[in-house]
Write a protein that holds these residues in place. Structure first.
Motif, short mmCIF file in Angstrom:
data_model
loop_
_atom_site.label_atom_id
_atom_site.label_comp_id
_atom_site.label_asym_id
_atom_site.label_seq_id
_atom_site.Cartn_x
_atom_site.Cartn_y
_atom_site.Cartn_z
N THR A 1 0.84 -1.21 0.00
CA THR A 1 0.00 0.00 0.00
C THR A 1 0.87 1.26 0.00
O THR A 1 2.09 1.19 0.01
CB THR A 1 -0.91 -0.02 1.24
OG1 THR A 1 -0.12 -0.39 2.36
CG2 THR A 1 -2.04 -0.99 1.07
N ASN B 1 -6.08 -4.12 -3.40
CA ASN B 1 -6.65 -5.33 -2.82
C ASN B 1 -6.79 -6.39 -3.92
O ASN B 1 -7.35 -6.11 -4.98
CB ASN B 1 -8.01 -5.04 -2.18
CG ASN B 1 -8.37 -6.06 -1.14
OD1 ASN B 1 -8.31 -7.25 -1.40
ND2 ASN B 1 -8.72 -5.59 0.05
N HIS C 1 -8.86 -4.07 10.55
CA HIS C 1 -7.70 -4.92 10.25
C HIS C 1 -7.05 -5.43 11.52
O HIS C 1 -7.25 -4.88 12.61
CB HIS C 1 -6.66 -4.14 9.43
CG HIS C 1 -7.01 -4.02 7.98
ND1 HIS C 1 -7.91 -3.10 7.51
CD2 HIS C 1 -6.59 -4.73 6.90
CE1 HIS C 1 -8.01 -3.24 6.19
NE2 HIS C 1 -7.22 -4.22 5.79
N GLY D 1 -5.16 0.84 2.32
CA GLY D 1 -5.12 1.26 0.92
C GLY D 1 -6.46 1.03 0.25
O GLY D 1 -6.90 1.83 -0.59
N THR D 2 -7.12 -0.04 0.62
CA THR D 2 -8.42 -0.37 0.02
C THR D 2 -9.45 0.71 0.38
O THR D 2 -10.20 1.18 -0.49
CB THR D 2 -8.92 -1.73 0.54
OG1 THR D 2 -7.87 -2.68 0.36
CG2 THR D 2 -10.16 -2.19 -0.18
N PHE E 1 -6.47 -13.56 -1.06
CA PHE E 1 -5.81 -12.66 -2.02
C PHE E 1 -5.09 -13.42 -3.15
O PHE E 1 -4.63 -12.82 -4.11
CB PHE E 1 -4.77 -11.79 -1.29
CG PHE E 1 -5.35 -11.00 -0.14
CD1 PHE E 1 -6.19 -9.93 -0.38
CD2 PHE E 1 -5.05 -11.32 1.18
CE1 PHE E 1 -6.73 -9.19 0.67
CE2 PHE E 1 -5.58 -10.59 2.23
CZ PHE E 1 -6.43 -9.53 1.98
O1 LIG Z 1 -2.35 -4.89 5.63
C1 LIG Z 1 -3.26 -5.68 5.29
O2 LIG Z 1 -3.49 -6.73 5.91
C2 LIG Z 1 -4.05 -5.36 4.10
N1 LIG Z 1 -3.71 -4.34 3.38
C3 LIG Z 1 -4.35 -3.88 2.20
C4 LIG Z 1 -4.94 -2.51 2.44
O3 LIG Z 1 -4.34 -1.69 3.15
O4 LIG Z 1 -6.00 -2.22 1.88
C5 LIG Z 1 -5.33 -4.88 1.64
C6 LIG Z 1 -6.11 -5.63 2.68
O5 LIG Z 1 -7.00 -4.74 3.27
C7 LIG Z 1 -5.17 -6.25 3.71
#
Ligand SMILES: O=C(O)C1=N[C@H](C(=O)O)C[C@H](O)C1
Ligand SMILES: NC(=O)C1=CN([C@@H]2O[C@H](COP(=O)(O)OP(=O)(O)OC[C@H]3O[C@@H](n4cnc5c(N)ncnc54)[C@H](OP(=O)(O)O)[C@@H]3O)[C@@H](O)[C@H]2O)C=CC1
Length: 247
Positions: free
Chosen positions: A78, A105, A133, A143-144, A220
């Motif tokens: 990200t 993602n 998360h 990032g998503t 993923f």
């Molecule tokens: O750090 C994670 O675990 C993830 N990172 C990505 C994000 O920041 O969107 C994708 C997912 O959410 C998992």
């Protein structure tokens, strides 16, 4: 046909280790090299495609190396701002044959949730995002969630929809979340979680919730493996798995 030789950057991390397993179990590809923090990128010289799941502070140096070496890249790390994406495009100008796929993602459901949110945005002036998360995550918001907020803001702009009203005049710092463009994003960090996003829309007498849950990092992998196969035939920069899925 000879197998695709895949390098993995961040191979000892949560995602990198899962990618190594997925590549080892996939037909038509093999691990060419793995590189972790403090190791030389030169080990990747024999790879055709390199997958990067490292850290926002490391990913730009990694990408510059890969593009310079003519190695295709699939990037899940990200931290990509518009400015960073423009820098990658600039590097690719002198290596037009190289493909770089950057996706916030790689889970199918997350990509669909973003697309559904983009479609809903013009019908609802009010939208907020909650992302949840695991507590080892370095960046907030995810990032998503940032990408989802940008898609909602863009869809509203294109439809001429002004963001909805909010009567808050007194606020404890952070209580209303972070503003990404004009969309509020709330970040939750808890052990036990993997990666989750809920996009909430509010209208006259109704709400709409779009939710996606990654319950395991294996969610993923289909997207990452598709990216590895496709990036070789897509020169230039592609942002978002939705473009590879033709959504
Ligand atoms: O750090 C994670 O675990 C993830 N990172 C990505 C994000 O920041 O969107 C994708 C997912 O959410 C998992
Ligand atoms: N796009 C997607 O679908 C997804 C994206 N992500 C993103 O992927 C990234 C990694 O997540 P996650 O696997 O959970 O994180 P981890 O911290 O578990 O893994 C990152 C790994 O990269 C290593 N690393 C750090 N810097 C470098 C470098 N310069 N070169 C090589 N390796 C390096 C770290 O080593 P060390 O620990 O020693 O620093 C660590 O082993 C994050 O940005 C996350 O948001 C995560 C899940 C899905």
């Amino acid at each position: 046909m000879s197998p695709i030789r895949v390098g993995v950057l961040g191979a000892q991390g949560r995602m990198g280790a899962t990618v190594v397993q997925a590549v080892e179990g996939a037909a038509g590809m093999e691990i060419a090299a793995t590189v972790d923090a403090g190791e030389s990128l030169s080990a990747l010289a024999g790879a055709e495609v390199v997958v990067d799941f490292t850290h926002p502070d490391a990913v730009m140096d990694n990408l510059r190396f890969l593009v310079e070496q003519g190695i295709h890249a699939v990037v899940g790390t990200t931290g990509f701002t518009g400015e960073r994406l423009e820098t990658v495009r600039e590097w690719l100008r002198s290596k037009p044959e190289v493909g770089v796929l950057i996706a916030p993602n790689f889970a199918l459901g997350a990509v669909l949730a973003m697309r559904f949110a983009q479609q809903a945005a013009r019908f609802y002036a009010s939208a907020e995002i909650i992302e949840l998360h695991h507590n080892r995550k370095a960046d907030a918001p995810s990032g998503t969630a940032a990408h989802t907020a940008e898609l909602i803001a863009q869809a509203r702009r294109e439809a001429g929809v002004q963001p909805g009203t909010d009567a808050t005049t007194s606020e404890v710092d952070g209580a209303r979340g972070a503003l990404i463009e004009d969309v509020r994003v709330h970040s939750v960090r808890l052990p036990g979680l993997v990666a989750h996003e809920e996009i909430l829309f509010g209208g006259e007498g109704e709400t709409l919730s779009i939710r996606h849950d990654s319950l395991d990092r294996v969610s993923f992998m289909a997207g990452v493996l598709l990216g590895v196969r496709e990036v070789r035939t897509r020169p230039g920069l592609t942002v978002g798995l939705e473009n590879v899925l033709d959504l």
